[in-house]
Design an enzyme around this catalytic site. Sequence first.
Site, PDB file in Angstrom:
ATOM      1  N   SER A 154       0.869  -1.177   0.000  1.00  0.00           N
ATOM      2  CA  SER A 154       0.000   0.000   0.000  1.00  0.00           C
ATOM      3  C   SER A 154       0.903   1.223   0.000  1.00  0.00           C
ATOM      4  O   SER A 154       2.086   1.135   0.371  1.00  0.00           O
ATOM      5  CB  SER A 154      -0.868   0.012   1.272  1.00  0.00           C
ATOM      6  N   TYR A 167      -2.578  -1.643  10.172  1.00  0.00           N
ATOM      7  CA  TYR A 167      -2.426  -1.760   8.717  1.00  0.00           C
ATOM      8  C   TYR A 167      -1.091  -1.164   8.272  1.00  0.00           C
ATOM      9  O   TYR A 167      -0.333  -1.791   7.516  1.00  0.00           O
ATOM     10  CB  TYR A 167      -3.586  -1.040   8.037  1.00  0.00           C
TER      11      TYR A 167
END
Length: 277
Positions: A154, A167
């Site tokens: 990401s 995350y």
Amino acid sequence: MAATPDPTRPPAAFEPRRVIITGSDSGIGKATAVALAAPGRQIAITWHEDADGAARTAEEVEHAGASALVRRLDLTEPEQGARLVDEVAAEMGGLDALVLCSGTGTSELMLDMDYARWREVISVDLDGAFCCLQAGARRMIDGGTGGRIVAITSVHEHAPRVGAAPYCAAKGGLGLLVKVAALELAEHGITVNAVAPGEISTPMTGQEDESPLAGKDRPGIPVARPGDAREIAATVAFLCGPDAGYVNGASWVVDGGMLQMGPQAGSHLESDDWRRP
């Protein structure tokens, strides 16, 4: 003793004929499965909650001429990943490419989060990825013809975001795991890379089956729109293919320029004023 790659074998001879893609029931994983599908290839599709989505992915893969294998995978029990990779690679007769797409996240301040939720995200996004990567690499080494491993991280592998502590921690960790694996596996002809997407129109961002081109204004992203999952899949397909043999240990950011705006501006700016001096 494991076989070693033939140094006289030209790089262009590599083809991802036997591929496992975790989390390929929707979004980036689904788009990647379809992008890698071609006659004579075997594409293994995994799903956690959406069996129907996995079946639809399999239909598209088979329409492209590849054969599809569908398996359920729950990476909240990370060692399931290693078992699945071993079983599927044995069924396919080996493994050429592994794409790690499974993931989950949060939208909760760190101070409000309980440890169980922290562990769930870390288990899926980092521990599960490690187990799959390790098992896949062992299979590729045993095969002796090299391989490609690509982890979907990401932009938050590189920049923080409020409300996404586990995350960000997991994706940052996965990004460095990719780099270590790239060093350790290169001698076996295996490359390991990451693809770091920005905002993509997928179920994970609450944009399932929505076009990123239709009426979506994103002032904080220089290209002014979210990405399409197929744009990420095209990058993954390149990294899994014959022309990417000299790409190793890299993190390919595919975000429309969002990271250039700072870690949170991409999705939080509400006007285009920044475009003018």
